[in-house]
Write an enzyme that holds these catalytic residues in place. Sequence first.
Site, PDB file in Angstrom:
ATOM      1  N   SER A  45       2.502  -0.687   1.097  1.00 32.00           N
ATOM      2  CA  SER A  45       1.576  -1.754   1.459  1.00 32.00           C
ATOM      3  C   SER A  45       2.283  -2.797   2.342  1.00 32.00           C
ATOM      4  O   SER A  45       2.869  -2.432   3.357  1.00 32.00           O
ATOM      5  CB  SER A  45       0.965  -2.373   0.193  1.00 32.00           C
ATOM      6  N   LYS A 103       4.941  -2.323   5.583  1.00 31.18           N
ATOM      7  CA  LYS A 103       5.039  -3.006   6.873  1.00 31.18           C
ATOM      8  C   LYS A 103       6.479  -3.475   7.116  1.00 31.18           C
ATOM      9  O   LYS A 103       7.030  -3.315   8.215  1.00 31.18           O
ATOM     10  CB  LYS A 103       4.108  -4.218   6.917  1.00 31.18           C
ATOM     11  N   HIS A 107      -4.238   3.227  -4.453  1.00 32.62           N
ATOM     12  CA  HIS A 107      -3.269   2.525  -3.609  1.00 32.62           C
ATOM     13  C   HIS A 107      -1.970   2.354  -4.385  1.00 32.62           C
ATOM     14  O   HIS A 107      -1.954   1.861  -5.511  1.00 32.62           O
ATOM     15  CB  HIS A 107      -3.836   1.162  -3.225  1.00 32.62           C
TER      16      HIS A 107
END
Length: 442
Positions: free
Chosen positions: A277, A281, A421
């Site tokens: 997540s 990044k 997720h």
Amino acid sequence: MQTKILFAALAIAGTPAAGDEDYRKPNYDESKIHPYTLEDPLAFADGTKLASPADWPKRRAEILEIFAKEMYGQPPPAPEAVVTEVWDVKENVLAGYCVRKQVKMWFKKDKTGPCVNWVIFAPRHAKGPSPIILFLNYRGNHEIVPDEDIPVQQGWSRAGKLTDGHRASAKTRGRMCDPNRDDICPLGMLLARGYAVMSACYCEVSPDPDWNDKDPAFNQKTFPYTGVFDLWPKRDESRADNTTALGAWAWALSRGLDYAEKDPLLDAKRSVVTGCSRLGKAALIAAARDERFAVCVPNQTGGGGAPLAKRDYGENTSTENTMFTHWYCKAYRKYAEKPWETLTFDQHLLLASIAPRALLIEGFDTSKWMHTKGEYLACRAAAPVWKFLGRGTMPDVPYPDNYSIAGIGESFGYVRRSEQHGISPYDWTWLMDFADREFKRR
């Protein structure tokens, strides 16, 4: 059905409430995607085509400067020093298969100022230095394994059902070993495959307050710029390209690699940087900026990471600039509206900047907010760079089905799954298989 999709997005990201006028609502309709044009990663900004691989370093530097000026802010400066103290070593843990170390890290010679705590797990029976997987964790090193000798993270933590307010909690000790969780680190499996693991809590690097935190002390305007930001000159608020939290977390991953280069148990030349997540990044930015990372496997990055922004689907430039103001520099705000028209770059260029090193993008399609098709299309647009540099490329296949590995090439690829997720055993297995090929371990 559309309402259910939106609620799924809200559950993952905590988007602004309906009726909030400070952001542009996410689009979940492919038919409403505006026409857009992607910049050629193999042409300089002035349109000149790269003549040979010898031109790539210059083009790569140009790409990194675009992202520094327009999105992620300037990279933090090099530290005055990287001072480490190995304060705990256990030679025979995890049923005897592992050597565990705990390391304090400062960035000043006198050991003052910010301190980041790393935990390292290395295969005890390795015949030499082990390839290493580095990642930042969310709430503390104590969550990786149920080991009472690993302290609970003592600083600020993002509030939630797993914390005691803004403090990490001992009740989550070893949480990442629980196979019923949707976000795990199967440490025994990683060790058995011959990988060492190194991790630190991202909250110790720079705090990450929610956009709607009710406590004014934890506002996004000033609070994120503490932690390692205290090492650097005072922020000049007149600048549009100040260092961001994402840049700070990426910087910390590089500092972890600094340590790995000096530990005889670790082979820093065979390093894998990952994260899930927002920390995916950070892993992506770390690999883009630091060529020492041999392999990068960002997991489910969401908007502002791997997906194309110009598609304006799911998490978009407006929600990014509303909800996560400390992740992006001020210059990025001018792209909040109509990114298909205003953006002069897109995320495929960031992916390309990692070439010729190995990159695997991992996504999931349960939430349209995460825009994993945009990740796949960014990979397709970046793939020619690996071919141009003679490193093989992502296979030319249609958008792969969940769990298909058809999109994974020799040194660049894309894979996705369903379910929740978070980083799962599937994701870790794909990561190790990919890294094994890169390191010629099988």
